[in-house]
Design a protein around this motif. Structure first.
Motif, short mmCIF file in Angstrom:
data_model
loop_
_atom_site.label_atom_id
_atom_site.label_comp_id
_atom_site.label_asym_id
_atom_site.label_seq_id
_atom_site.Cartn_x
_atom_site.Cartn_y
_atom_site.Cartn_z
N LEU A 252 0.83 -1.20 0.00
CA LEU A 252 0.00 0.00 0.00
C LEU A 252 0.87 1.25 0.00
O LEU A 252 0.62 2.20 -0.77
CB LEU A 252 -0.92 0.00 1.22
N VAL A 253 1.88 1.27 0.85
CA VAL A 253 2.76 2.44 0.93
C VAL A 253 3.45 2.69 -0.40
O VAL A 253 3.54 3.83 -0.87
CB VAL A 253 3.80 2.24 2.06
N LYS A 254 3.91 1.65 -1.05
CA LYS A 254 4.58 1.81 -2.35
C LYS A 254 3.61 2.39 -3.39
O LYS A 254 4.00 3.25 -4.20
CB LYS A 254 5.13 0.47 -2.82
N SER A 255 2.36 1.94 -3.37
CA SER A 255 1.37 2.46 -4.31
C SER A 255 1.11 3.94 -4.07
O SER A 255 1.04 4.74 -5.02
CB SER A 255 0.06 1.68 -4.19
N LEU A 256 0.99 4.33 -2.81
CA LEU A 256 0.75 5.74 -2.48
C LEU A 256 1.95 6.59 -2.84
O LEU A 256 1.81 7.71 -3.34
CB LEU A 256 0.43 5.87 -0.98
N GLN A 257 3.14 6.09 -2.58
CA GLN A 257 4.35 6.84 -2.92
C GLN A 257 4.45 7.07 -4.42
O GLN A 257 4.86 8.15 -4.87
CB GLN A 257 5.58 6.08 -2.42
N LYS A 258 4.04 6.08 -5.20
CA LYS A 258 4.07 6.22 -6.65
C LYS A 258 3.08 7.28 -7.13
O LYS A 258 3.42 8.14 -7.95
CB LYS A 258 3.75 4.87 -7.30
N ILE A 259 1.86 7.24 -6.60
CA ILE A 259 0.83 8.20 -7.02
C ILE A 259 1.20 9.62 -6.59
O ILE A 259 1.04 10.58 -7.34
CB ILE A 259 -0.54 7.80 -6.45
N LEU A 260 1.71 9.75 -5.36
CA LEU A 260 2.01 11.07 -4.80
C LEU A 260 3.45 11.51 -5.07
O LEU A 260 3.86 12.58 -4.62
CB LEU A 260 1.74 11.06 -3.29
N LYS A 261 4.18 10.66 -5.77
CA LYS A 261 5.55 10.99 -6.19
C LYS A 261 6.44 11.37 -5.00
O LYS A 261 7.04 12.45 -4.95
CB LYS A 261 5.54 12.11 -7.23
N THR A 262 6.52 10.46 -4.06
CA THR A 262 7.37 10.65 -2.90
C THR A 262 8.08 9.33 -2.59
O THR A 262 7.55 8.27 -2.90
CB THR A 262 6.58 11.13 -1.67
N VAL A 263 9.25 9.40 -1.99
CA VAL A 263 10.02 8.18 -1.70
C VAL A 263 10.41 8.10 -0.23
O VAL A 263 11.31 7.34 0.13
CB VAL A 263 11.28 8.10 -2.58
N MET A 264 9.76 8.86 0.61
CA MET A 264 10.12 8.86 2.03
C MET A 264 9.87 7.48 2.64
O MET A 264 8.78 6.93 2.55
CB MET A 264 9.32 9.92 2.80
N ALA A 265 10.90 6.93 3.27
CA ALA A 265 10.80 5.59 3.86
C ALA A 265 9.97 5.63 5.14
O ALA A 265 10.08 6.58 5.92
CB ALA A 265 12.19 5.05 4.15
N PRO A 266 9.15 4.60 5.38
CA PRO A 266 8.35 4.56 6.61
C PRO A 266 9.18 4.16 7.81
O PRO A 266 10.28 3.62 7.67
CB PRO A 266 7.29 3.50 6.31
N GLN A 267 8.66 4.43 9.00
CA GLN A 267 9.26 3.94 10.23
C GLN A 267 8.34 2.88 10.83
O GLN A 267 7.12 2.97 10.69
CB GLN A 267 9.49 5.08 11.23
N TYR A 268 8.93 1.89 11.48
CA TYR A 268 8.16 0.75 11.99
C TYR A 268 8.13 0.79 13.51
O TYR A 268 9.14 1.08 14.16
CB TYR A 268 8.77 -0.56 11.50
N GLN A 269 6.95 0.51 14.06
CA GLN A 269 6.79 0.42 15.51
C GLN A 269 6.11 -0.91 15.85
O GLN A 269 5.62 -1.62 14.97
CB GLN A 269 5.97 1.60 16.06
N SER A 270 6.05 -1.21 17.13
CA SER A 270 5.45 -2.46 17.58
C SER A 270 3.98 -2.55 17.17
O SER A 270 3.28 -1.53 17.09
CB SER A 270 5.56 -2.59 19.10
N SER A 271 3.52 -3.76 16.93
CA SER A 271 2.12 -3.98 16.59
C SER A 271 1.21 -3.48 17.71
O SER A 271 1.58 -3.51 18.89
CB SER A 271 1.86 -5.47 16.35
N ARG A 272 0.02 -3.04 17.33
CA ARG A 272 -0.94 -2.55 18.33
C ARG A 272 -1.82 -3.69 18.84
O ARG A 272 -2.16 -4.61 18.08
CB ARG A 272 -1.81 -1.45 17.73
N GLU A 273 -2.18 -3.60 20.09
CA GLU A 273 -3.05 -4.61 20.70
C GLU A 273 -4.38 -4.66 19.96
O GLU A 273 -4.99 -3.62 19.67
CB GLU A 273 -3.28 -4.28 22.17
N GLY A 274 -4.84 -5.86 19.65
CA GLY A 274 -6.14 -6.03 19.02
C GLY A 274 -6.11 -5.94 17.50
O GLY A 274 -7.15 -6.10 16.85
N ASP A 275 -4.94 -5.68 16.90
CA ASP A 275 -4.85 -5.62 15.45
C ASP A 275 -4.82 -7.03 14.84
O ASP A 275 -4.20 -7.94 15.38
CB ASP A 275 -3.59 -4.87 15.03
N ILE A 276 -5.49 -7.17 13.71
CA ILE A 276 -5.52 -8.43 12.97
C ILE A 276 -4.34 -8.47 12.01
O ILE A 276 -3.98 -7.44 11.42
CB ILE A 276 -6.85 -8.56 12.20
#
Length: 307
Positions: A252-276
């Motif tokens: 999803l991030v790669k698709s958005l970066q392509k459409i919006l013409k940006t290459v900023m890398a994401p940062q990763y954090q711990s999973s949230r409680e209750g997320d599937i």
């Protein structure tokens, strides 16, 4: 002429798009919304064509007044954040379960023949590994929001059996599209990512980004609601509303970066409680019984939204 359709939460994301679609088909409309999260501006272009009641689904008397002379009820009001439901379970319960109970109870008390179409959620499945997810699978809610949606579905079955109140529960998967505010705590991941990328901010991905979602465009969600209204017979019915395709958050991030013409890398954090972690819908039931198929894939939906 009296309204013949009620949309609860009609100033919200899904509700306001439903209002637009129903007005375009010349239905008489009434909206019930407390405007705690819904926006007046979502209705201003239509406010001369509908009746707007500022009220709360948690108040039975307000609901009783709102459903008078109504043939169809699209119940979209509710507390829609799974993470927030963990922090604020009482508020979530009151909005989602008590609010839905009041809709069904008001129909029962008035002896109304109104049919109810209400928003459920793919969250009811929990972290179920039997993919793709179909409506007959057991549910394992991981948070209060998911529990409340599952309980609302069971309430619908009970009210149909005991009181002949007919309904359709639509299990929405991950909806995205215009009017999904990025600033709201209820927003989906796509609207937040778009806002951050446009501002040049670094995206935050919870977990490793390989979790999958079945993203469904708002236009397809609205068409599913309309098909349910036109084609579903009396009874208590349940359908998934999705595309039957999933993508990872990293994709999803790669698709958005392509459409919006940006290459900023994401940062990763711990999973949230209750997320599937994995989510993918089986949409064969709604396709076979209602003839409904999604028309928008993720690339088309994003392009339409961001054009």
């Amino acid at each position: 002429m009296q309204p013949n359709i009620l949309v609860t939460g009609g100033a919200g994301f899904v509700g306001s798009h439903l209002v637009d679609a129903l007005i375009n088909q010349d239905y008489n409309l009434r909206v019930l919304d407390n405007f705690s999260t819904g926006q007046w501006e979502n209705l201003t272009h239509n406010n001369d064509k509908l009746e707007i009641i500022k009220g709360d689904v948690r108040d039975l008397e307000s609901v009783m007044a709102a459903i008078k002379n109504v043939k169809w009820i699209f119940h979209q009001a509710g507390f829609v954040s799974a993470p927030l439901s963990i922090k604020q379970p009482q508020i979530s319960f009151e909005n989602n379960l008590l609010g839905t109970f009041n809709i069904f109870e008001a129909v029962r008390r008035q002896g109304s023949l109104a049919r109810i179409i209400f928003a459920s959620s793919a969250a009811v499945y929990g972290d179920n590994h039997s993919l793709p997810l179909h409506e007959n699978l057991p549910c394992f809610p991981l948070n209060p929001y998911a529990f409340e949606k599952n309980a609302a579905e069971q309430l619908a079955v009970l009210y149909e059996r005991l009181y002949k109140v007919s309904s359709v529960a639509l299990r929405y998967f991950n909806i995205y599209g215009p009017r999904q505010s990025a600033s709201s705590p209820y927003s989906g991941v796509i609207s937040k990512f778009i806002d951050q990328l446009k501002k040049g901010e670094k995206l935050t991905i919870y977990g490793d980004g390989e979790q999958t979602r079945d993203f469904v465009y708002i236009n397809d969600v609205i068409s599913a609601n309309l098909e349910a209204m036109k084609k579903v017979p009396p009874g208590a019915h349940l359908f998934n509303v999705a595309t039957g395709k999933s993508v990872t958050i990293n994709q999803l991030v790669k698709s958005l970066q392509k459409i919006l013409k940006t290459v900023m890398a994401p940062q990763y954090q711990s999973s949230r409680e209750g997320d599937i972690y994995r989510s993918l819908a089986d949409i064969s039931k709604i396709s076979e019984q209602l003839g409904w198929y999604p028309k928008w894939d993720l690339a088309q939906g994003l392009s339409d939204w961001l054009r």
